[in-house]
Design an enzyme around this catalytic site. Structure first.
Site, PDB file in Angstrom:
ATOM      1  CD  GLU A 194      -3.080  -0.437   0.132  1.00  0.00           C
ATOM      2  OE1 GLU A 194      -2.801  -0.658  -1.062  1.00  0.00           O
ATOM      3  OE2 GLU A 194      -4.111   0.120   0.497  1.00  0.00           O
ATOM      4  CB  THR A 218      -5.270   6.391  -3.203  1.00  0.00           C
ATOM      5  OG1 THR A 218      -6.024   5.264  -3.636  1.00  0.00           O
ATOM      6  CG2 THR A 218      -5.325   6.469  -1.686  1.00  0.00           C
TER       7      THR A 218
END
Ligand code: HSE
Length: 291
Positions: free
Chosen positions: A120, A168
């Site tokens: 991530e 994101t």
């Protein structure tokens, strides 16, 4: 050869920004791995043409490196990238579980979460665990710096994924830097309500807890048609509606028998704006599974 299916996830759930997450029963990524001298990656499936196969630039490579376990990795994407459904987290979670099995590392599911979160960090710049934790452990998860608390909840959900792309990184830039105490009080109340709803398998409480006045309004502005879709889902019986992760997916909680009507109401609203959309009638589901 080890094969693992790891589910899509929905992070935040409104009031739990960067903390709450839920595994979805569908869609999912499937990963096959074999220990090797060095890591190689092949990508197939939804949106795979946009994902680099270079291990230095791929979440799977970051996870293999973090576990110090090189492997030949094949990823079949069921969760398209930049969806708000934890696409990179599903791949990272599957690779972490598969490598643990293939190399016999013996980590617990909770211990694998920080390794998967390294993936991530590569894509979003931060190693937040609110998507990888539910993808590895299943159910509803509360991820904090102290660790992960997992609840085996059963809540019907509808997830609508429009053909829009929101990164994101961009969605994190619009998050307000501060909030009024009254907003924080409201958010704490809703977050607590959502947790109670997950423990009780109560879609009404979960829906109440999904409302959020701090992060979600700023992010909703990035999603063309959000207000209309939200209104349509509520009219069709959703108990709560919010942005899934960083968006553009939108998630609604509901009673089981309302899923079909909510899915079609959300699809209709996006269609009115000419936006192609997929809807998943799903629920809070299991974590990564070995085959
Ligand atoms: N909690 C993260 C966010 C999840 O909303 O930015 C997205 O990966």
């Amino acid at each position: 050869m080890v094969t693992v299916r790891a589910p899509a996830t929905s992070a935040n759930l409104g009031s739990g920004f960067d903390v709450f997450g839920a595994a979805l029963s569908k869609p999912a990524d499937v990963v096959r791995i074999e220990p090797a001298e060095e890591t190689t990656i092949e990508m197939y499936g939804a949106g795979s043409e946009y994902i680099p196969e270079d291990p230095e630039k791929n979440v799977a490579g970051a996870v293999a490196k973090a576990l110090d376990a090189p492997a030949e990795i094949r990823i079949d994407k069921g969760v398209r990238p930049s969806s708000g459904l934890g696409s990179s987290a599903a791949s990272a979670a599957a690779v972490a579980v598969a490598i643990d099995e293939a190399y016999g590392l013996g980590h617990s599911r909770e211990e694998l979460v920080p390794y998967a979160a390294e993936g991530e960090a590569l894509v979003s710049g931060e190693a937040h665990a609110d998507n990888v934790a539910p993808s590895i452990m299943g159910g509803f998860t509360i991820a904090t710096p102290e660790g992960v608390t997992q609840v085996d909840a059963s809540i019907p959900l509808v997830v609508c994924l429009p053909e829009l792309v929101i990164s994101t990184r961009d969605a994190r830039r619009v998050v307000p830097r501060s909030a009024e105490v009254s907003q924080v009080v409201d958010c704490v109340g809703r977050a607590a309500t959502l947790v109670a709803g997950m423990f009780r398998d109560d879609p009404a409480l979960v829906g109440q807890g999904m409302e959020d006045g701090i992060v979600t309004p700023a992010r909703a502005e990035l999603i063309d048609g959000y207000d209309g879709v939200r209104e349509a889902a509520l009219e069709a019986g959703a108990t709560g509606v919010t942005v899934s992760g960083a968006g553009p997916a939108i998630i609604a909680a509901c009673e089981d028998e309302r899923r079909k009507g909510i899915a079609s109401a959300m699809l209709d609203r996006f269609a009115e704006r000419g936006i192609e959309t997929r809807a998943y009638q799903t629920e809070v589901g299991r974590g990564a599974e070995l085959f």
